[in-house]
Design an enzyme around this catalytic site. Structure first.
Site, PDB file in Angstrom:
ATOM      1  N   HIS A 137       0.893  -1.195  -0.070  1.00  0.00           N
ATOM      2  CA  HIS A 137      -0.222  -0.229   0.622  1.00  0.00           C
ATOM      3  C   HIS A 137       0.692   1.567   0.018  1.00  0.00           C
ATOM      4  O   HIS A 137       0.855   2.508  -0.725  1.00  0.00           O
ATOM      5  CB  HIS A 137      -0.882   0.289   1.086  1.00  0.00           C
ATOM      6  CG  HIS A 137      -1.657   1.151   1.246  1.00  0.00           C
ATOM      7  ND1 HIS A 137      -3.198   1.366   0.860  1.00  0.00           N
ATOM      8  CD2 HIS A 137      -1.563   2.235   1.673  1.00  0.00           C
ATOM      9  CE1 HIS A 137      -4.215   1.832   1.314  1.00  0.00           C
ATOM     10  NE2 HIS A 137      -2.549   3.029   2.467  1.00  0.00           N
ATOM     11  N   GLU A 138       1.819   1.020   1.128  1.00  0.00           N
ATOM     12  CA  GLU A 138       2.747   2.512   0.735  1.00  0.00           C
ATOM     13  C   GLU A 138       3.774   2.784  -0.822  1.00  0.00           C
ATOM     14  O   GLU A 138       3.712   3.774  -1.161  1.00  0.00           O
ATOM     15  CB  GLU A 138       3.900   2.607   1.996  1.00  0.00           C
ATOM     16  CG  GLU A 138       3.240   2.322   3.313  1.00  0.00           C
ATOM     17  CD  GLU A 138       2.453   3.103   3.836  1.00  0.00           C
ATOM     18  OE1 GLU A 138       2.285   4.419   2.970  1.00  0.00           O
ATOM     19  OE2 GLU A 138       1.420   3.554   4.431  1.00  0.00           O
ATOM     20  N   HIS A 141       1.348   3.887  -2.822  1.00  0.00           N
ATOM     21  CA  HIS A 141       1.152   5.925  -2.541  1.00  0.00           C
ATOM     22  C   HIS A 141       2.596   6.460  -3.086  1.00  0.00           C
ATOM     23  O   HIS A 141       2.551   7.831  -3.790  1.00  0.00           O
ATOM     24  CB  HIS A 141       1.980   6.097  -1.365  1.00  0.00           C
ATOM     25  CG  HIS A 141       0.531   6.424  -0.722  1.00  0.00           C
ATOM     26  ND1 HIS A 141      -0.941   6.496  -1.106  1.00  0.00           N
ATOM     27  CD2 HIS A 141      -0.367   5.306   0.696  1.00  0.00           C
ATOM     28  CE1 HIS A 141      -2.062   6.320  -0.369  1.00  0.00           C
ATOM     29  NE2 HIS A 141      -1.809   5.722   0.650  1.00  0.00           N
ATOM     30  N   GLU A 202      -6.537   6.527  -0.974  1.00  0.00           N
ATOM     31  CA  GLU A 202      -6.338   5.521  -1.143  1.00  0.00           C
ATOM     32  C   GLU A 202      -6.716   4.661  -0.775  1.00  0.00           C
ATOM     33  O   GLU A 202      -6.617   3.483  -1.040  1.00  0.00           O
ATOM     34  CB  GLU A 202      -7.397   5.577   0.626  1.00  0.00           C
ATOM     35  CG  GLU A 202      -6.738   6.605   1.680  1.00  0.00           C
ATOM     36  CD  GLU A 202      -5.048   6.102   2.790  1.00  0.00           C
ATOM     37  OE1 GLU A 202      -5.566   4.990   3.082  1.00  0.00           O
ATOM     38  OE2 GLU A 202      -3.995   6.479   2.215  1.00  0.00           O
ATOM     39  N   ASP A 206      -4.492   0.999  -2.233  1.00  0.00           N
ATOM     40  CA  ASP A 206      -5.343  -0.411  -2.172  1.00  0.00           C
ATOM     41  C   ASP A 206      -5.665  -1.403  -3.265  1.00  0.00           C
ATOM     42  O   ASP A 206      -5.081  -2.486  -3.659  1.00  0.00           O
ATOM     43  CB  ASP A 206      -7.150  -0.044  -1.549  1.00  0.00           C
ATOM     44  CG  ASP A 206      -6.755   0.184  -0.189  1.00  0.00           C
ATOM     45  OD1 ASP A 206      -5.843  -0.111   0.711  1.00  0.00           O
ATOM     46  OD2 ASP A 206      -7.615   0.712   0.102  1.00  0.00           O
TER      47      ASP A 206
END
Length: 403
Positions: A137-138, A141, A202, A206
């Site tokens: 997930h990071e 980003h 977000e 995901d």
């Protein structure tokens, strides 16, 4: 003499260049249709500026936050992170992975590919796929340039001070004097931790994270499961340290539901936890939360290892040796450290030298081996060993000091 050896080794490593990445075996990547957001991020921060800022913040972070500089743990988190990053979109980007000694259940990414995991997050995961889901997930980003895109969207909106600070960091890459008047790298890193990603960011992180997770051979179902766990704990005072993560990564039933639906489409699967994860998690627990009960699921060898690390933390090398036997690499490294602690340097060298040959370029092996060699008066051989290792921005400071 020891310091001189280390200085020569460090110089040799820097001249030789960065440590080469070893790509993971190619796996078929599931196809997920993602929205086309274009690239408005470049209007706020170019990719070059973003990389510059990432390196600056990483260096500031290592000078201000309690980074876990344990060479073995550094090897592990880099290996896991690179395995996941190999399946990220917008390939070719450099990522840097660090563990911060902090009990909060939190993780965050900085511009330029810096991914920071709190020790509290790692020891509260119950599977390797759960941890991989957070890292994926990071990474998403970063790969989707969410910070730069938020900066672009917030132009003319003075209410978002955190982005203003990061904009100052970007300005520093063009005009250091101007940027320095606005912020320092440390302030920028702290500001980023307060930024709450948008709902769209977000959801996208995901979706991209699930693609990374599945492509890397982990269980996609671990992502919605972990989100559900966070959602359940959000109102529980026993898990108050979870608030930092929820402040920057807002949850909602629709987000959890979307992740669950997409994970089901990819096909959840049973993935066995690696020994590297299980032993690293318990080492982190022993070093950062010694009063926390080990999670060994009845594994006697892992239980003995957790007890040995606690004894080593207290300086009892002989006691640790009584707990250790045959086992995976982590057990051998703990035994090498215990032998050094008990001043059995010949035995430590005999144990660790074959491991250094079979696992090249691992700082977690080279560090205790160099210590044993130096203690045995083999300074020249230790220098030769260390000088063959190529350093990079993630090299553990403990490795550089060899304690």
């Amino acid at each position: 003499m020891k310091q001189r050896i280390l200085t020569l080794a460090i110089t040799a490593g820097l001249v030789a260049g960065a440590l080469p990445c070893h790509a993971e075996p190619s796996l078929e990547r599931p196809v997920i249709t993602l929205p086309d957001f274009g690239d408005p991020a470049s209007s706020a921060m170019s990719k070059t500026e973003e990389s510059f800022l990432g390196l600056k913040q990483m260096r500031e972070l290592r000078g201000s936050d309690p980074i876990m500089e344990d060479p073995e743990l550094s090897d592990w988190i880099q290996s896991l992170g690179k395995r996941l990053a190999a399946h990220a979109p917008n390939g070719g980007k450099q990522y840097y992975f660090f563990i911060v000694k902090d009990p909060a259940i939190n993780a965050y990414a900085l511009p330029g590919g810096v991914v920071v995991l709190h020790s509290g997050l790692i020891i509260n995961t119950t599977s390797e796929s759960e941890l991989a889901a957070v890292i994926a997930h990071e990474i998403a980003h970063v790969s989707q340039r969410h910070i730069a895109r938020m900066m672009a969207d917030a132009k003319g909106s003075p209410w978002l001070m955190g982005l203003g600070v990061l904009a100052g960091a970007a300005a520093a890459s063009k005009s250091p004097d101007a940027g320095e008047a606005i912020m320092t790298g440390t302030i920028a890193a702290q500001a980023h931790q307060q930024l709450a990603f948008s709902r769209d960011a977000e959801f996208e992180a995901d979706r991209v994270g699930l693609q990374i997770l599945a492509g890397s051979g982990f269980d996609p179902g671990a992502m919605p499961s972990f989100l559900e766990k966070l959602d359940r704990r959000a109102g529980n005072q026993l898990y108050g340290d979870i608030n930092k993560y929820l402040q920057t990564h807002p949850l909602g039933i629709d987000r959890v539901s979307d992740a669950r639906t997409r994970a089901n489409q990819l096909g959840s699967k049973s993935v066995q936890d690696s020994a590297d994860y299980l032993y690293a998690r318990e080492k982190i627990r022993a070093l950062t939360a010694p009063n926390s009960s080990a999670q060994t699921q009845g594994d006697g060898q892992l239980t003995q290892y957790a007890q040995a690390i606690r004894l080593l933390r207290g300086g009892d090398g002989n006691g640790a040796l009584q707990k250790l036997g045959n086992g995976p690499l982590a057990v051998s490294l703990a035994e090498g450290e215990a032998l050094n602690s008990a001043r059995h340097y010949d035995e430590a060298e005999k144990l660790l030298m074959p491991l250094a040959r079979s696992h090249p370029n691992q700082e977690g092996i080279l560090t205790p081996l160099a210590e044993a060699m130096l203690a045995n008066g083999k300074a020249a051989q230790a220098w030769q060993l260390l000088s063959q290792h190529r350093l990079d921005e993630q090299s553990s400071l403990e490795f550089l000091e060899t304690r």
